[in-house]
Motif scaffolding. Structure first.
Motif, PDB file in Angstrom:
ATOM      1  N   GLU A 779       0.849  -1.195   0.135  1.00 20.78           N
ATOM      2  CA  GLU A 779       0.076  -0.152  -0.047  1.00 20.78           C
ATOM      3  C   GLU A 779       0.868   1.254   0.139  1.00 20.78           C
ATOM      4  OE1 GLU A 779      -3.681   1.924   2.712  1.00 20.78           O
ATOM      5  OE2 GLU A 779      -2.728   0.033   3.285  1.00 20.78           O
ATOM      6  N   ASN A 780       0.516   2.163  -0.936  1.00 19.19           N
ATOM      7  CA  ASN A 780       1.225   3.496  -0.754  1.00 19.19           C
ATOM      8  C   ASN A 780       2.463   3.381  -1.525  1.00 19.19           C
ATOM      9  OD1 ASN A 780      -1.019   4.707   0.601  1.00 19.19           O
ATOM     10  ND2 ASN A 780       0.045   4.199   2.442  1.00 19.19           N
ATOM     11  N   VAL A 781       2.883   2.207  -2.152  1.00 20.24           N
ATOM     12  CA  VAL A 781       3.803   2.202  -3.082  1.00 20.24           C
ATOM     13  C   VAL A 781       3.219   2.053  -4.604  1.00 20.24           C
ATOM     14  CG1 VAL A 781       5.826   0.659  -3.411  1.00 20.24           C
ATOM     15  CG2 VAL A 781       5.114   0.928  -1.195  1.00 20.24           C
ATOM     16  N   PRO A 782       4.142   2.965  -5.632  1.00 15.11           N
ATOM     17  CA  PRO A 782       3.513   2.665  -6.876  1.00 15.11           C
ATOM     18  C   PRO A 782       3.732   1.346  -7.373  1.00 15.11           C
ATOM     19  CG  PRO A 782       4.868   4.591  -6.351  1.00 15.11           C
ATOM     20  CD  PRO A 782       5.084   3.916  -5.154  1.00 15.11           C
ATOM     21  N   THR A 783       2.995   0.984  -8.508  1.00  7.81           N
ATOM     22  CA  THR A 783       2.945  -0.174  -8.876  1.00  7.81           C
ATOM     23  C   THR A 783       4.399  -0.601  -9.673  1.00  7.81           C
ATOM     24  OG1 THR A 783       0.473  -0.185  -9.366  1.00  7.81           O
ATOM     25  CG2 THR A 783       1.806  -1.962 -10.591  1.00  7.81           C
ATOM     26  N   GLY A 784       4.968  -1.710  -9.463  1.00  2.00           N
ATOM     27  CA  GLY A 784       6.310  -1.904 -10.064  1.00  2.00           C
ATOM     28  C   GLY A 784       7.407  -1.492  -9.461  1.00  2.00           C
ATOM     29  N   GLN A 785       7.375  -0.776  -8.317  1.00  2.00           N
ATOM     30  CA  GLN A 785       8.221  -0.321  -7.509  1.00  2.00           C
ATOM     31  C   GLN A 785       8.451  -0.535  -6.008  1.00  2.00           C
ATOM     32  OE1 GLN A 785       8.109   3.994  -7.698  1.00  2.00           O
ATOM     33  NE2 GLN A 785       8.817   4.394  -9.786  1.00  2.00           N
ATOM     34  N   ARG A 786       9.286  -0.352  -5.416  1.00  2.00           N
ATOM     35  CA  ARG A 786       9.385  -0.827  -4.088  1.00  2.00           C
ATOM     36  C   ARG A 786      10.259   0.127  -3.223  1.00  2.00           C
ATOM     37  NH1 ARG A 786      14.381  -5.345  -3.994  1.00  2.00           N
ATOM     38  NH2 ARG A 786      15.611  -4.271  -5.543  1.00  2.00           N
ATOM     39  N   SER A 787       9.795   0.204  -1.856  1.00  2.00           N
ATOM     40  CA  SER A 787      10.628   1.273  -0.875  1.00  2.00           C
ATOM     41  C   SER A 787      11.724   0.200  -0.252  1.00  2.00           C
ATOM     42  CB  SER A 787       9.458   1.546  -0.064  1.00  2.00           C
ATOM     43  OG  SER A 787      10.157   2.631   0.690  1.00  2.00           O
ATOM     44  N   LEU A 788      12.993   1.103  -0.635  1.00  2.00           N
ATOM     45  CA  LEU A 788      14.130   0.930   0.139  1.00  2.00           C
ATOM     46  C   LEU A 788      14.728   2.043   0.974  1.00  2.00           C
ATOM     47  CD1 LEU A 788      15.830  -0.648  -3.052  1.00  2.00           C
ATOM     48  CD2 LEU A 788      14.698  -1.636  -1.304  1.00  2.00           C
ATOM     49  N   ALA A 789      15.308   1.557   2.150  1.00  2.00           N
ATOM     50  CA  ALA A 789      15.847   2.649   3.018  1.00  2.00           C
ATOM     51  C   ALA A 789      17.341   1.912   3.496  1.00  2.00           C
ATOM     52  CB  ALA A 789      14.954   2.536   4.238  1.00  2.00           C
ATOM     53  N   PHE A 790      18.167   2.952   3.255  1.00  2.00           N
ATOM     54  CA  PHE A 790      19.651   2.700   3.288  1.00  2.00           C
ATOM     55  C   PHE A 790      20.233   3.555   4.546  1.00  2.00           C
ATOM     56  CE2 PHE A 790      19.012   1.232  -0.895  1.00  2.00           C
ATOM     57  CZ  PHE A 790      19.754   0.162  -1.045  1.00  2.00           C
ATOM     58  N   ARG A 791      21.137   2.944   5.372  1.00  3.57           N
ATOM     59  CA  ARG A 791      22.103   3.730   6.205  1.00  3.57           C
ATOM     60  C   ARG A 791      23.188   3.985   5.712  1.00  3.57           C
ATOM     61  NH1 ARG A 791      20.158   2.071  11.330  1.00  3.57           N
ATOM     62  NH2 ARG A 791      18.590   3.665  11.094  1.00  3.57           N
ATOM     63  N   LEU A 792      23.551   4.953   5.664  1.00  2.00           N
ATOM     64  CA  LEU A 792      25.197   5.401   5.215  1.00  2.00           C
ATOM     65  C   LEU A 792      25.780   5.959   6.310  1.00  2.00           C
ATOM     66  CD1 LEU A 792      23.308   5.493   2.754  1.00  2.00           C
ATOM     67  CD2 LEU A 792      24.761   7.062   1.596  1.00  2.00           C
ATOM     68  N   LEU A 793      27.110   5.372   6.474  1.00  2.00           N
ATOM     69  CA  LEU A 793      27.990   5.616   7.691  1.00  2.00           C
ATOM     70  C   LEU A 793      29.061   6.478   7.108  1.00  2.00           C
ATOM     71  CD1 LEU A 793      27.817   5.253  10.705  1.00  2.00           C
ATOM     72  CD2 LEU A 793      29.500   3.345  10.336  1.00  2.00           C
ATOM     73  N   TYR A 794      29.410   7.942   7.683  1.00  3.22           N
ATOM     74  CA  TYR A 794      30.510   8.740   7.278  1.00  3.22           C
ATOM     75  C   TYR A 794      31.610   8.492   8.287  1.00  3.22           C
ATOM     76  CZ  TYR A 794      27.200   9.867   3.279  1.00  3.22           C
ATOM     77  OH  TYR A 794      26.408  10.054   2.193  1.00  3.22           O
ATOM     78  N   ARG A 795      32.807   8.556   7.860  1.00  4.47           N
ATOM     79  CA  ARG A 795      33.869   8.729   8.844  1.00  4.47           C
ATOM     80  C   ARG A 795      35.218   9.290   8.268  1.00  4.47           C
ATOM     81  NH1 ARG A 795      34.656   5.269  13.703  1.00  4.47           N
ATOM     82  NH2 ARG A 795      33.315   3.723  12.844  1.00  4.47           N
ATOM     83  N   ALA A 796      35.647  10.007   8.997  1.00  7.17           N
ATOM     84  CA  ALA A 796      37.316  10.373   8.306  1.00  7.17           C
ATOM     85  C   ALA A 796      38.268   9.907   9.445  1.00  7.17           C
ATOM     86  CB  ALA A 796      37.541  11.893   8.270  1.00  7.17           C
ATOM     87  N   SER A 797      39.422   9.477   8.961  1.00  9.13           N
ATOM     88  CA  SER A 797      40.504   8.969   9.792  1.00  9.13           C
ATOM     89  C   SER A 797      41.339  10.122  10.557  1.00  9.13           C
ATOM     90  CB  SER A 797      41.480   8.156   9.128  1.00  9.13           C
ATOM     91  OG  SER A 797      41.845   8.925   7.861  1.00  9.13           O
TER      92      SER A 797
END
Length: 827
Positions: A779-797
């Motif tokens: 429900e609430n997702v367009p036909t032929g699509q899917r909802s994806l959620a990513f967690r991106l981790l940023y870090r500097a040394s």
């Protein structure tokens, strides 16, 4: 082969002890597995004469005997044998004698049996070790024997038997003459071959013809008709020689053919000629010829391969169904014997035999091997034909047998015919031998305390002792060596002569030389990478298994053997998954649970341009790997797709490989919606997927079982990189990370691997990791699509990241996803 030293001593003078002779033969390549000293079996057993026999006063089955053993007074011996009686000459074990062949050994001591003193023991052949069982005591037939004399010469127990094993290339060593020649070559003694008298031409008309339909399988056949034969027991000396070789005496005719087999290594077979004629369909002609005193009707002996459906009852009483590759001896085209293997029961020599047809033949080694194997048989004759008998001495062995038949069976030769198609290969072979090559291969020898090379006289003396003839060539350091005919099969090249020189000169006389500097061992790149690969798979809980390379036929592109041992193992495997599925099913059926396993092996397949092979790696996963299921009321929990994929991913991560998954439907054994092809570095690595529900149901497997198969060559190529072979230390950053979530709608045709690859490229060096933590369709997702959620981790040394460091990079990621995949961003 069992070698009687008494028999061997008649062929060559032996002055050394049996132990020294055994050591010499073993060092020359003829391993002596056992020394059977028969002289100890009856040491102290003498000839005794039963003077009187009385019933034991206290036992119905015992006798009290007075036995003269050559002493001043007769000995009283209690005997339990039913055949003991006065007047017999018997073997008597005197007091103090030890009989090693009785149970665990028996020492004769004074004893009382049911109240009567006994001073010795009257022996049976079983108690002397000559037979396994005896119905009673043994008695001697010769009344002229001296009482008190040693019984060992009378029973053939004054002998030592060597059990000698020869290598497959030494066919000549399966005979007493062959071993005698070897002893001559090792000791320099004189060889005394048995005499074989020349035959006079038969005076009667020929009553025997030959029809050799397969001259290649039977290059030579000699048939000899011998009349006026009397069947009787063999002489005692001949029986003893056969027994010492492990052969049971039967009658004079059969024993003589077996004797020639042992003496010359040439199998012979004696047929009852009258029975041959009867089998060939001329029974009435035989009867009429006998009644009219006319010559016997002509008999045709043939050699051919069997026809489908033919049978033959052999001497062992079994009726055998013949195969097309079975070589036969026929009489009037009727099968009468398995050529080179065993005779037929219908034509065997019996007590009433008066006329023989003696067969002496050469058969092709391959033909006899196939023939014997097709029937599952192996006899003393076939063992010699399979190795190859001496072609040059066939006639000698035949004449020797005929002479013995004339002497001990009264036989008279009436007809002899021969079919000979031997090629020029049976002529003497000449080989060039170079002294420099001999020394190059064998190295220096020890002469006293100094090192030296083999000299020309050493080579000439050694090869001449073998029966070779040497002719010097233009240089004094090379020869033309003519090989004796009895060594024709194994002396073919120069290196064969070099081996013979080393063997007879003595391996222990050559120097032991070690490399100047030893190098430490190391693993090849392939071996080291394979070990790492096995370690990674074991780390995820898989057990390594190994299956046969051969399996059942029936698959596509399969390579089928033309001559398999078994129908179940007649084709080379085209993949490893089938074997793993069988093992998984077998473990379930045995109650051992799920088998999570992997296998490294080679697979084979046929293509239009020929046959191919490659190394492969496969594995199988399934079942519930957890323990302590009380929290689930003891219920099993099947392994999910993502859990199985995670295990495989952890192995790849341990190896340092970044593997991508793409949908795949090419394997019918796998679930069409849960199968992926694996890719690494732009090359197809293999396949991973869940077994098809229909296959799982047919095999009775668990609900969800997963398999993978990888191309080992591609995998090793990817692992063969410096950054993977030599791990580089990466320190942990001392600065904290910062995470950002991103969610969007995207077409279901776009794979997560493609999305992660785009995010990684856009995120640059600050992006440390990507984690997909949510997927939603509905429900609430367009036909032929899917909802994806990513967690991106940023870090500097080198610093703590601020928002102004992260936001521009995160915005690049968002824009890259919109540009490439037209995603609809939600956060």
């Amino acid at each position: 082969m069992r070698i009687s030293l008494n028999w061997l001593s008649e062929l060559v003078d032996i002055t050394m002890t049996p132990e020294a002779l055994a050591e010499m033969l073993t060092m020359a390549g003829f391993e002596v597995e056992e020394i059977e000293d028969r002289r100890t079996w009856a040491d102290g057993v003498v000839v005794g004469k039963v003077i009187d026999r009385q019933q034991h006063p206290n036992a119905d089955r015992l006798s009290v005997c007075q036995v003269d053993i050559g002493a001043a007074t007769p000995s009283t011996i209690v005997c339990g044998a039913p055949n003991v009686k006065a007047g017999l000459l018997v073997p008597v074990a005197t007091l103090g004698t030890f009989l090693p062949r009785v149970s665990d050994g028996l020492k004769i001591k004074p004893a009382k049996l049911r109240g009567v003193a006994s001073e010795g023991m009257i022996c049976s052949l079983a108690e002397l070790g000559l037979t396994k069982e005896s119905e009673g005591i043994h008695s001697f037939d010769d009344d002229g024997l001296q009482v008190g004399s040693d019984v060992r010469p009378l029973l053939g127990l004054d002998d030592v038997i060597l059990d000698v094993t020869s290598t497959a290339n030494r066919a000549d060593a399966l005979s007493m003459v062959g071993i005698a020649r070897e002893v001559v070559a090792l000791t320099g003694a004189t060889l005394k071959l048995p005499k074989a008298e020349l035959l006079d031409s038969p005076a009667s008309v020929e009553t025997l013809t030959l029809k050799i339909s397969e001259p290649q399988a039977c290059p030579t056949y000699i048939g000899t008709v011998i009349e006026q034969v009397t069947i009787a027991p063999s002489p005692r000396w001949l029986q003893q020689r056969l027994q010492s070789a492990g052969t049971r005496p039967i009658n004079n005719v059969v024993d003589i053919t077996n004797y020639i087999l042992l003496e010359w290594g040439q199998p012979l077979h004696a047929f009852d000629r009258d029975r041959l004629v009867a089998v060939s369909g001329q029974r009435s002609a035989v009867s009429q010829a006998v009644a009219d005193s006319r010559p016997q009707p002509s008999l045709q002996i043939g050699v051919r391969f069997a026809n489908t459906g033919e049978t033959l009852k052999t001497l062992d009483g079994q009726t055998r169904s013949l195969q097309e590759q079975t070589l036969l001896i026929t009489a009037g085209d009727q099968p009468v014997a398995l050529a080179g293997v065993m005779g037929g029961e219908a034509t065997e020599v019996h007590a009433g035999t008066q006329s023989l047809m003696l067969e002496a033949a050469l058969f092709d080694t391959a033909a006899i091997r196939r023939s014997a194997r097709s029937l599952g048989m192996r006899t003393e004759a076939s063992a010699r034909y399979e190795r190859g008998v001496n072609q040059a001495e066939l006639e000698v062995a035949c004449r020797r047998a005929i002479g013995l038949l004339a002497e001990f069976a009264g036989g008279v030769v009436t007809t002899q015919v021969m079919a000979d198609a031997r090629s020029s290969q049976s002529a003497a072979r000449s080989i060039e031998l170079r002294l420099d090559r001999v020394n190059q291969v064998l190295g220096p020898v020890t002469v006293g305390e100094e090192l030296s090379e083999l000299q020309p006289q050493d080579v000439e003396r050694t090869l001449t002792a073998l029966g070779c003839e040497l002719s010097p060539m233009t240089t004094d350091r090379s020869w033309t060596v003519t090989v004796p005919p009895y060594r024709y099969r194994d002396l073919e090249r120069e290196i064969d002569l070099v081996e013979e020189i080393a063997r007879l000169y003595g391996y222990n006389n050559f120097c032991d030389t070690l490399p100047d500097k030893t190098e430490p061992g190391f693993l090849s790149i392939e071996q080291a990478l394979s070990r790492n690969l096995r370690e990674a798979l074991r780390a995820i809980g898989l057990t390594e298994v190994t299956h046969y390379t051969l399996g059942k036929p029936g698959g596509t592109r399969q390579i089928v053997l033309s001559n398999p041992l078994f129908a179940e193992y007649s084709a080379l495997r085209t993949n490893l998954i089938d074997g793993l599925i069988d093992a998984f099913q077998y473990n379930l059926e045995q109650g051992n649970g799920a088998l999570n396993a992997f296998e490294l092996g080679r697979i084979f397949w046929s293509e239009e341009d020929g046959l191919s092979e490659a190394d492969s790696l496969a594995g199988i996963l399934g079942g519930d790997a957890t323990r302590g299921k009380w929290v689930r009321s003891g219920r099993e929990q099947a392994l999910t797709w993502f859990e199985a994929k995670g295990l495989l991913e952890s192995a790849f991560q341990r190896l340092g490989l970044a593997v991508e998954y793409q949908p795949d439907r090419r394997d019918d054994r796998l679930h069409p919606g849960r199968t992926a092809s694996l890719w690494v570095g732009g090359s197809r690595l293999g396949t991973f997927g869940q077994l098809h529900p229909q296959l799982r149901q047919e095999r009775g497997l668990l609900d969800e079982v997963y398999v993978f198969e990888l191309d080992l060559d591609v995998l090793l190529d990817q692992l063969d990189r410096d950054e993977l072979r030599v791990p580089i230390f990466q320190p942990f950053s001392t600065y904290p990370p910062s995470d950002r979530d991103i969610a969007f709608f995207v077409s279901t045709q776009v794979s997560v691997a493609e999305i992660e690859r785009t995010i990684t490229k856009a995120g640059g060096t600050l992006l440390e990791s990507i984690d997909l933590f949510d997927e939603y369709r509905g429900e609430n997702v367009p036909t032929g699509q899917r909802s994806l959620a990513f967690r991106l981790l940023y870090r500097a040394s080198d610093r703590t990241l601020q928002d102004n460091d992260i936001d521009p990079v995160h915005q690049q990621v968002r824009e890259a996803l919109v540009d490439k995949f037209r995603v609809d961003l939600r956060s």
